[in-house]
Enzyme design. Structure first.
Site, PDB file in Angstrom:
ATOM      1  CG  ASP A   1       2.477  -0.121  -1.570  1.00 44.15           C
ATOM      2  OD1 ASP A   1       3.175  -0.530  -0.616  1.00 44.15           O
ATOM      3  OD2 ASP A   1       1.333  -0.545  -1.814  1.00 44.15           O
TER       4      ASP A   1
ATOM      5  CB  THR B   1     -10.239  -2.043  12.325  1.00 39.61           C
ATOM      6  OG1 THR B   1      -8.812  -1.934  12.487  1.00 39.61           O
ATOM      7  CG2 THR B   1     -10.648  -3.474  12.580  1.00 39.61           C
TER       8      THR B   1
ATOM      9  CG  ASP C   1       0.376   2.290   0.184  1.00 36.99           C
ATOM     10  OD1 ASP C   1      -0.385   1.617   0.894  1.00 36.99           O
ATOM     11  OD2 ASP C   1       1.536   2.611   0.542  1.00 36.99           O
TER      12      ASP C   1
HETATM   13  N1  URA Z   1      -2.106   6.087   3.209  1.00 35.52           N
HETATM   14  C1  URA Z   1      -1.593   6.213   1.957  1.00 35.52           C
HETATM   15  O1  URA Z   1      -0.466   5.841   1.689  1.00 35.52           O
HETATM   16  N2  URA Z   1      -2.390   6.755   1.001  1.00 35.52           N
HETATM   17  C2  URA Z   1      -3.645   7.185   1.251  1.00 35.52           C
HETATM   18  O2  URA Z   1      -4.304   7.685   0.328  1.00 35.52           O
HETATM   19  C3  URA Z   1      -4.147   7.039   2.559  1.00 35.52           C
HETATM   20  C4  URA Z   1      -3.355   6.485   3.530  1.00 35.52           C
END
Ligand code: URA
Length: 212
Positions: free
Chosen positions: A206, A107, A203
């Site tokens: 990550d 969502t 991310d």
């Molecule tokens: N969160 C992230 O870590 N990277 C993105 O591109 C968008 C949200």
């Protein structure tokens, strides 16, 4: 709401290295840390100070020191943690509160899963650390949380922002009585269908801490 996109060749250089998919986690963490310190310099331009009388070896003079209550730095867990050291390096006397927010990948809505903040933020300048301003859902929810507790000046520091995220911030805080500012190292093109910033850096959590 005010937006400041930092325009400095050192910031652009470090941001490019941060984006590069070949950059490993230790280097990514170091670059994020350095970028935040550079952004913090911009973000604290209006940090409140009070007069401070001192003596130099030569004469008495009046300088300044950070005013009380001290600023509050609020990293949004988990990726905001990667920005904390870079921020408190510049503001070592700031207090630190924590806000755990998670985004539902289906969502894209944000919810709070952990908080460690003073109950009363009256008169506080708050610096929210969130590396990626994507849909804006997390940052809007976090800032609303701080406003409910009485924060009276909020600056969000983001490594990257998407136009969609800035629009969501503008819709939420464009007519807010409390000043809200976004300081970012870069304004990217758009979000993709998965909610990632394009070109972005992937991310952030990550890349800082690995996939868990
Ligand atoms: N969160 C992230 O870590 N990277 C993105 O591109 C968008 C949200």
């Amino acid at each position: 709401m005010r937006t400041h996109v930092a325009d400095h060749p050192l910031i652009a250089h470090k941001l490019t290295a941060l984006r590069d998919e070949r950059t490993d986690s230790p280097t990514f963490r170091r670059l994020a840390d350095e970028l935040v310190t550079l952004l913090a310099y911009e973000a604290t331009r209006d940090v409140r100070t009070e007069p401070n009388q001192i003596r130099t070896p030569v004469a008495a003079t009046t300088g300044v020191r950070l005013a009380s209550p001290k600023p509050l730095v609020v990293p949004i867990l988990r990726a905001g943690l990667g920005m904390l050291d870079g921020m408190v390096r510049l503001l070592p006397t700031a207090e630190v509160g924590f806000l755990g927010m998670i985004r539902d990948e289906a969502t894209l809505l944000a919810s709070t899963y952990a908080t460690r903040l003073p109950d009363d933020l009256s008169g506080r300048q708050c610096y929210v650390l969130d590396p990626m301003l994507a849909t804006g859902g997390t940052l809007v929810a976090a800032i609303n949380y701080l406003l409910e507790r009485g924060a009276d000046d909020i600056t969000a520091i983001c490594l990257l922002a998407a136009p969609e995220g800035l629009a969501a911030m503008q819709a939420a805080f464009g007519s807010s009585d409390v000043p809200v500012t976004v300081v970012t190292a870069g304004l990217d093109e758009r979000l993709n269908e998965l909610g990632y910033i394009v070109p972005g850096l992937g991310d952030a959590g990550d890349r800082l801490y690995g996939v868990v």
